[in-house]
Design a protein around this motif. Sequence first.
Motif, short mmCIF file in Angstrom:
data_model
loop_
_atom_site.label_atom_id
_atom_site.label_comp_id
_atom_site.label_asym_id
_atom_site.label_seq_id
_atom_site.Cartn_x
_atom_site.Cartn_y
_atom_site.Cartn_z
N LYS A 53 0.86 -1.18 0.00
CA LYS A 53 0.00 0.00 0.00
C LYS A 53 0.89 1.23 0.00
N LEU A 54 0.68 2.12 -0.96
CA LEU A 54 1.44 3.35 -1.03
C LEU A 54 0.69 4.42 -0.25
N VAL A 55 1.31 4.92 0.80
CA VAL A 55 0.67 5.87 1.70
C VAL A 55 1.56 7.10 1.80
N THR A 56 0.95 8.27 1.82
CA THR A 56 1.72 9.51 1.95
C THR A 56 1.80 9.91 3.41
N THR A 57 2.89 10.56 3.77
CA THR A 57 3.07 11.02 5.14
C THR A 57 1.95 11.99 5.51
N LEU B 271 3.62 -1.77 3.72
CA LEU B 271 3.38 -0.33 3.64
C LEU B 271 4.59 0.36 3.04
N GLU B 272 4.33 1.14 2.00
CA GLU B 272 5.38 1.95 1.38
C GLU B 272 5.00 3.41 1.59
N ILE B 273 5.87 4.14 2.24
CA ILE B 273 5.57 5.52 2.62
C ILE B 273 6.22 6.48 1.64
N ALA B 274 5.44 7.40 1.13
CA ALA B 274 5.94 8.43 0.22
C ALA B 274 5.71 9.79 0.85
#
Length: 231
Positions: free
Chosen positions: A40-44, A115-118
């Motif tokens: 899941k690509l999630v933004t800060t 989780l992948e944080i961008a």
Amino acid sequence: MPITSDGSSLRIEFNSDKSVHRTGFFAEFFTDKKHPELPKLVTTGSTIRLQCKGKASHGKRRVIGTWLKDDRILKLNRRITAGRRSHLRIVNVESSDQGIYTCLRNHKVQGTYGLEIAASKKPESPIFRVIQMPLNQTVTVGEVMTFNCHVQSKMNYRLHWQKDGLDIVEKDTDNTSVDGQLQLSMVRVEDGGQYSCLVVGQSGWMFKASAWLHVKNREPLVPENDHTIRP
């Protein structure tokens, strides 16, 4: 109660004192890292909720799920919480939240998430800002009329005028445009119509604003009353 991890296994060892005949026991859990759900690509700064599957109760007994992050027990806090059904909620996501999350319930894996944080993008400054747009006007034949159109931009742009959708060609001094200003001197009836200010940026952005010009004829002069007494 030593807790160790090795690869995809978690080992928890329980030791008893001498008053108990048993010397202790251990429990070992295995996480299925080979088959996590799609990352899941999630933004800060955002909020995310991860589901712990499986039954949350067994008869009258609640079955609480345990969350692991990268094969280690996840420490909950005010920002990272688990609800009554053990679903995980992370608010105000940080870059340190990146990793693989696994929920265990009844010694079974009930959900694995990557989780992948961008970093969240900063709001981009506007390409241009409108300072002044042309306004509808009504003038009389023979008067001078001026339309204004001004934009502000850090990028190069070209501004030109159109009348009824066609570019205005400055054939004579009656129509002049300078620095976003269009001026018509000695307005004629045929000058009436829709005038548009068209701004085209070097990178391809475009802005268009239009206004109507209404031209009315001069009222005929009314002769003064003739007070001459005639016989």
